[in-house]
Scaffold this motif. Structure first.
Motif, PDB file in Angstrom:
ATOM      1  N   GLY A  87       0.776  -1.233   0.000  1.00  0.00           N
ATOM      2  CA  GLY A  87       0.000   0.000   0.000  1.00  0.00           C
ATOM      3  C   GLY A  87       0.803   1.277   0.000  1.00  0.00           C
ATOM      4  O   GLY A  87       0.229   2.372   0.063  1.00  0.00           O
ATOM      5  N   LEU A  88       2.136   1.192  -0.107  1.00  0.00           N
ATOM      6  CA  LEU A  88       2.955   2.405  -0.016  1.00  0.00           C
ATOM      7  C   LEU A  88       2.643   3.383  -1.145  1.00  0.00           C
ATOM      8  O   LEU A  88       2.479   4.583  -0.896  1.00  0.00           O
ATOM      9  N   ARG A  89       2.585   2.896  -2.366  1.00  0.00           N
ATOM     10  CA  ARG A  89       2.305   3.814  -3.486  1.00  0.00           C
ATOM     11  C   ARG A  89       0.954   4.488  -3.311  1.00  0.00           C
ATOM     12  O   ARG A  89       0.815   5.698  -3.532  1.00  0.00           O
ATOM     13  N   THR A  90      -0.051   3.728  -2.936  1.00  0.00           N
ATOM     14  CA  THR A  90      -1.383   4.300  -2.741  1.00  0.00           C
ATOM     15  C   THR A  90      -1.375   5.310  -1.601  1.00  0.00           C
ATOM     16  O   THR A  90      -1.972   6.391  -1.701  1.00  0.00           O
ATOM     17  N   ALA A  91      -0.690   4.971  -0.516  1.00  0.00           N
ATOM     18  CA  ALA A  91      -0.630   5.875   0.636  1.00  0.00           C
ATOM     19  C   ALA A  91       0.063   7.183   0.292  1.00  0.00           C
ATOM     20  O   ALA A  91      -0.272   8.241   0.832  1.00  0.00           O
ATOM     21  N   ALA A  92       1.046   7.129  -0.608  1.00  0.00           N
ATOM     22  CA  ALA A  92       1.836   8.319  -0.934  1.00  0.00           C
ATOM     23  C   ALA A  92       1.180   9.202  -1.987  1.00  0.00           C
ATOM     24  O   ALA A  92       1.515  10.388  -2.086  1.00  0.00           O
ATOM     25  N   ARG A  93       0.259   8.659  -2.746  1.00  0.00           N
ATOM     26  CA  ARG A  93      -0.219   9.375  -3.936  1.00  0.00           C
ATOM     27  C   ARG A  93      -0.779  10.760  -3.628  1.00  0.00           C
ATOM     28  O   ARG A  93      -0.367  11.767  -4.220  1.00  0.00           O
ATOM     29  N   GLU A  94      -1.723  10.856  -2.697  1.00  0.00           N
ATOM     30  CA  GLU A  94      -2.359  12.149  -2.435  1.00  0.00           C
ATOM     31  C   GLU A  94      -1.434  13.109  -1.693  1.00  0.00           C
ATOM     32  O   GLU A  94      -1.342  14.289  -2.066  1.00  0.00           O
ATOM     33  N   PRO A  95      -0.717  12.670  -0.648  1.00  0.00           N
ATOM     34  CA  PRO A  95       0.241  13.593  -0.008  1.00  0.00           C
ATOM     35  C   PRO A  95       1.298  14.118  -0.979  1.00  0.00           C
ATOM     36  O   PRO A  95       1.681  15.295  -0.903  1.00  0.00           O
ATOM     37  N   VAL A  96       1.771  13.275  -1.891  1.00  0.00           N
ATOM     38  CA  VAL A  96       2.754  13.732  -2.878  1.00  0.00           C
ATOM     39  C   VAL A  96       2.121  14.756  -3.810  1.00  0.00           C
ATOM     40  O   VAL A  96       2.731  15.785  -4.136  1.00  0.00           O
ATOM     41  N   ARG A  97       0.903  14.498  -4.258  1.00  0.00           N
ATOM     42  CA  ARG A  97       0.228  15.442  -5.161  1.00  0.00           C
ATOM     43  C   ARG A  97       0.105  16.811  -4.504  1.00  0.00           C
ATOM     44  O   ARG A  97       0.364  17.846  -5.127  1.00  0.00           O
ATOM     45  N   ARG A  98      -0.292  16.818  -3.225  1.00  0.00           N
ATOM     46  CA  ARG A  98      -0.444  18.091  -2.513  1.00  0.00           C
ATOM     47  C   ARG A  98       0.895  18.801  -2.344  1.00  0.00           C
ATOM     48  O   ARG A  98       0.978  20.033  -2.452  1.00  0.00           O
ATOM     49  N   LEU A  99       1.945  18.012  -2.084  1.00  0.00           N
ATOM     50  CA  LEU A  99       3.269  18.613  -1.884  1.00  0.00           C
ATOM     51  C   LEU A  99       3.778  19.246  -3.172  1.00  0.00           C
ATOM     52  O   LEU A  99       4.346  20.350  -3.154  1.00  0.00           O
TER      53      LEU A  99
END
Length: 268
Positions: A99-111
Motif C-alpha cells: 500500500g505504499l504507493r497508494t498511501a503516498a499518492r495524495e500527499p505527494v500530489r499536494r506537496l
C-alpha cells in the motif's frame, strides 16, 4: 572439492542434472536468477559474457536465456540480450510495504502543488536507493533525473531511511555516518546539497509502516539550495500523512491493530 549440492546450486551439469545436462529443480531457478543479475550489472551483453558473469556453462546459459526470452523476461537484439518488458511490468508492481504507493499518492500530489518542486518516493535496498515513483514539478532542469531509477545509497532519501533502520548501509560504514545519522534523526530530515548531482539539492524524510519501521523515504528536489529547510518541513508533514495512511492500510488488512483509532488525515 565440488559437491553435488554445489553443482545443483550453480546450475552446472552434473549431479542433480537431467540426462541432457540441464540443471534440475532449484538449480534452474538459481541459474536463471544469476543470468538476470548479470544482465542487471551489464545492461546488455552476449551469451558468452553473461555465462561467464553468472558462472554458468555457455550451453546452459544459452538454453536459459532462450526460455527467459520466450517468457518476456529478457529480449534479444542481434547477438545481445537485455532485460525484457515483462520484468519492467513486474518490477513496477513491487513495493517495500503493502500500500505504499497508494498511501503516498495524495500527499505527494499536494506537496507538488504547494511547492512546485519535484517529489519522489523511494526505498533503500541492497545498498542502493530505488526510486519507486516521481512526480515532476515546475523546474524543467530536473526532468532528466526522472528517468533514473537507481541511485547510490547516500542520496538524501537513502540516508533518511538508513538513519532510522540499521543494516541498510553497506559495510564498511564511512567514518562520518554515525554523526550524520544522529543529525538526521534529530532534524527529522536528510539533506544533499549538490553532492550526488551537481546543482541539484535534495531533502528527504523517512516513511514508516505501521510497526514504526522505515520502509522508504519521501524526497524533494530543487535547484534552489536556500529552499531546502522549508521544503524539509513540508516534506515532513507530507511524510507523516503517508505514514498515517500506511497504518490505516495495515488496520484495514488485519495488521498493526495496536494503533487503535484510525486517524483521518484528509482535508476538512
Amino acid at each position: 572439492m565440488t559437491t553435488d549440492v554445489d553443482r545443483r546450486r550453480s546450475g552446472v551439469p552434473g549431479a542433480g542434472s537431467g540426462p541432457d545436462g540441464r540443471p534440475a529443480g532449484r538449480g534452474v531457478l538459481e541459474g536463471a536468477f544469476r543470468l538476470m543479475a548479470a544482465l542487471d550489472e551489464a545492461g546488455q551483453a552476449g551469451v558468452t559474457s553473461l555465462a561467464a558473469r553468472a558462472g554458468l556453462p555457455k550451453t546452459t546459459a544459452h538454453r536459459l536465456l532462450r526460455q527467459l526470452a520466450e517468457l518476456g523476461a529478457v529480449e534479444r537484439r542481434a547477438d545481445a540480450y537485455r532485460v525484457g518488458p515483462r520484468m519492467f511490468r513486474l518490477g513496477r508492481g513491487w513495493e517495500p510495504s503493502p500500500g505504499l504507493r497508494t498511501a503516498a499518492r495524495e500527499p505527494v500530489r499536494r506537496l507538488v502543488a504547494a511547492t512546485g518542486a519535484t517529489v519522489g518516493v523511494s526505498t533503500l535496498r541492497e545498498g542502493r536507493t530505488l526510486i519507486l515513483d516521481w512526480s515532476p514539478g515546475r523546474d524543467a532542469a530536473l526532468a532528466p533525473l526522472l528517468t533514473v531509477a537507481t541511485w547510490p545509497w547516500f542520496t538524501a532519501p537513502g540516508k533518511a531511511q538508513a538513519a532510522g533502520r540499521a543494516g541498510l548501509v553497506p559495510e564498511p560504514l564511512p567514518g562520518f555516518w554515525a554523526r550524520e545519522a544522529a543529525a538526521i534523526r534529530r532534524r527529522g530530515a536528510a539533506f544533499d546539497r549538490g553532492t550526488v548531482v551537481d546543482g541539484v539539492n535534495w531533502t528527504a524524510v523517512a516513511l514508516l509502516d505501521g510497526s514504526g519501521t522505515a520502509v522508504g523515504a519521501l524526497c524533494v528536489l530543487t535547484t534552489v539550495p536556500h529552499r531546502l529547510e522549508s521544503l524539509a518541513d513540508m516534506a515532513g508533514r507530507a511524510g507523516e500523512a503517508v505514514t498515517l495512511r500506511l497504518r490505516q492500510h495495515g488496520r484495514a488488512h488485519g495488521g498493526w491493530g495496536r494503533y487503535g483509532v484510525v486517524i483521518n488525515d484528509s482535508p476538512s
